[in-house]
Design an enzyme around this catalytic site. Structure first.
Site, short mmCIF file in Angstrom:
data_model
loop_
_atom_site.label_atom_id
_atom_site.label_comp_id
_atom_site.label_asym_id
_atom_site.label_seq_id
_atom_site.Cartn_x
_atom_site.Cartn_y
_atom_site.Cartn_z
N LYS A 121 -27.31 8.75 3.05
CA LYS A 121 -27.78 7.85 4.09
C LYS A 121 -26.66 7.56 5.09
O LYS A 121 -25.47 7.58 4.72
CB LYS A 121 -28.20 6.50 3.48
CG LYS A 121 -29.36 6.52 2.52
CD LYS A 121 -29.58 5.13 1.94
CE LYS A 121 -30.68 5.10 0.90
NZ LYS A 121 -32.02 5.22 1.52
N ARG B 290 -39.13 7.74 -6.61
CA ARG B 290 -40.39 8.28 -7.14
C ARG B 290 -40.13 9.23 -8.30
O ARG B 290 -40.99 9.41 -9.16
CB ARG B 290 -41.17 8.96 -6.02
CG ARG B 290 -40.54 10.21 -5.46
CD ARG B 290 -41.11 10.61 -4.12
NE ARG B 290 -40.77 9.64 -3.09
CZ ARG B 290 -41.20 9.74 -1.83
NH1 ARG B 290 -41.99 10.75 -1.47
NH2 ARG B 290 -40.85 8.83 -0.94
#
Length: 485
Positions: free
Chosen positions: A263, A337
């Site tokens: 990020k 996830r």
């Protein structure tokens, strides 16, 4: 009571009364005030608009009474503003509301008396206001000296102080977890927090780590393998084995760098909150156990740190999940996830009556609904209505997004059963939810919450910082479905 919250005391003779007013009731209340206090209220421009406050003095200049405006359509947690507005002292909600106060819609569905009814006082929900007061009094004080003394609230026997305190303290502990920076909160500390809750309520905890984790929960293992802080799968169980089975699953990413798909620094600033799903699930579990609901509770938390190192998983890797499905890694920053997939596969094997997962999963949900309104997904129409109603009833709102099945094709992979991302800009929250559904096929009653887990600014009952969104909603939902025996 937690040191992060204001104190509740039983009725105190010297407690300063707080009278809550609406536009409709204000003329009658003003006329009933002693002349000097009425004049003071006018001189200080008090009005019944939401959040307006007046401290009315006695003849010696001490605070004798408080007026608090509710407005026409007040925030149900509006009373949560009071601890930040009032000077130190002990206060109470006035028992003479002049049948005027209709502003709070936080009824008895969140916290109930022993007879199952909320404590209402001539239209004013004093029990809900007490909870709002406690939620608004929260302060995270681990790293700096305590501030000024906070006001205390005196409550009458009509308020179930134990129930209100139980909920507020579970929220406070969850907020503490989200607010704690990653240098002091890794997978081991998440495990310790769960064990502490389990010890308080007589729950059992098992933890899978090391080679057992790599074999049985490969997606959890591969995400956490890049960190020196060992990943783990934490499994708590509580309640009668023959009761209806409810399983809560929470995303426990202690910090998310994004992995090799790293990020930008601006996107990493709040990544200590990426374990907010686990904090919300744990807070909800603590409320359920403290309330003694008639269910068999299971709490599953995959706890990892998504770091960058030579052992990090890579874009393009293909991992075989616990469920047997192979997953191509399209982006290492979609790690939440992955760990949830293995946890949901474990939960689904038991075929629970109700399966709920909590995760700070997608920026797409925040783009669509903002930080205050978590998205939720379910295929069960009746359950969806119950979730939405519970959120409104306890001022813990959510909004349903669709599990649009045609979008599942966006997760197709040319070399594996599916990809962990769609690779495109569309429907990110929906495709993430569809990905998760692949790993719990046997459980029809499945709710997925996509949370932000953070209050960007202070609102009534919701101080700036970590938040366990949907925890109170889930407790209220389960209390209705599985009431205490």
């Amino acid at each position: 009571m937690s040191q992060t919250l204001s104190r509740l005391v039983r009725e105190a003779a010297d407690a300063v009364p707080i009278t809550c007013v609406t536009r409709e009731s204000w003329p009658g209340i003003e006329a009933a005030l002693p002349a000097p206090q009425a004049a003071y209220a006018r001189a200080t421009d008090f009005s019944p608009k939401a959040g307006c406050l007046a401290l009315l003095p006695d003849a010696e200049g001490r605070v004798a009474a408080v007026l608090f405006g509710l407005g026409d359509d007040a925030d149900p947690l509006l009373a949560g503003k009071l601890p930040g507005l009032l000077p130190p002292g002990t206060y109470r909600f006035s028992p003479t509301q002049n049948s005027v106060v209709q502003g709070s819609e936080l009824r008895g569905s969140d916290v109930q008396n022993s007879d199952g009814q909320g404590s209402e006082l001539r239209g004013f929900d004093v029990q809900g206001a007490t909870l709002a007061w406690l939620l608004g009094s929260y302060r995270f004080g681990r790293y700096r000296a305590a501030g000024t003394e906070r006001p205390a609230l005196a409550v009458s026997e009509s308020v179930d102080a134990e129930a209100v305190t139980r909920i507020a303290e579970a929220v406070a502990r969850g907020r503490d977890l989200v607010n704690t920076p990653a240098n002091d909160l890794g997978p081991a500390e998440i495990e310790a927090a769960i064990r502490a809750v389990a010890d308080r309520h007589g729950a059992a905890v098992t933890v899978v780590t090391g080679e057992d984790l790599a074999r049985d929960f490969p997606l959890v293992h591969v995400v956490g393998a890049s960190s020196p802080r060992a990943p783990r799968l934490i499994d708590l169980t509580w309640g009668p084995v023959d009761a209806p089975r409810v399983t809560l699953v929470g995303k426990g990413v202690a910090f998310d760098t994004g992995g090799l798909d790293i990020k930008p620094s601006s996107a990493m600033l709040l990544m200590k909150k990426d374990m907010g799903g686990s904090a919300a699930a744990l807070a909800a579990a603590e409320m359920v156990m403290g309330s003694g609901l008639n269910l068999r509770l299971r709490l599953i938390i995959p706890a990892v740190e998504n770091a960058v190192s030579g052992t990090a998983f890579r874009p393009g890797d293909v991992i075989r999940s616990r469920a047997g499905l192979t997953v191509e890694i399209g982006n290492t920053d979609a790690e939440g996830r992955l760990i949830l997939a293995d946890a949901l596969a474990l939960a689904d094997a038991e075929k629970p009556d109700l399966l709920i997962d909590f995760a700070t999963l997608t920026g797409a949900a925040r783009t669509a609904l903002g930080p205050d309104l978590p998205a939720f997904f379910t295929e069960d129409e009746a359950l969806a209505q119950s979730v939405a109603e519970a959120g409104v009833a306890v001022a813990d709102p959510v909004w349903r997004l669709p599990l649009h099945k045609p979008y599942a094709s966006l997760l197709d992979s040319k070399i594996a059963d599916l990809n962990n991302v769609s690779g495109g800009p569309f429907a990110g929250a929906i495709t993430a939810a569809l990905f998760l559904r692949r790993f719990a096929p046997a459980t029809r009653a499945h709710v997925h919450f996509d949370l932000y887990g953070w209050n960007p600014s202070t609102k009534p009952g919701r101080p700036e910082g970590g938040e366990v969104q949907t925890a109170r909603l889930v407790h209220a939902l389960l209390a209705r479905r599985y009431p205490r025996a």
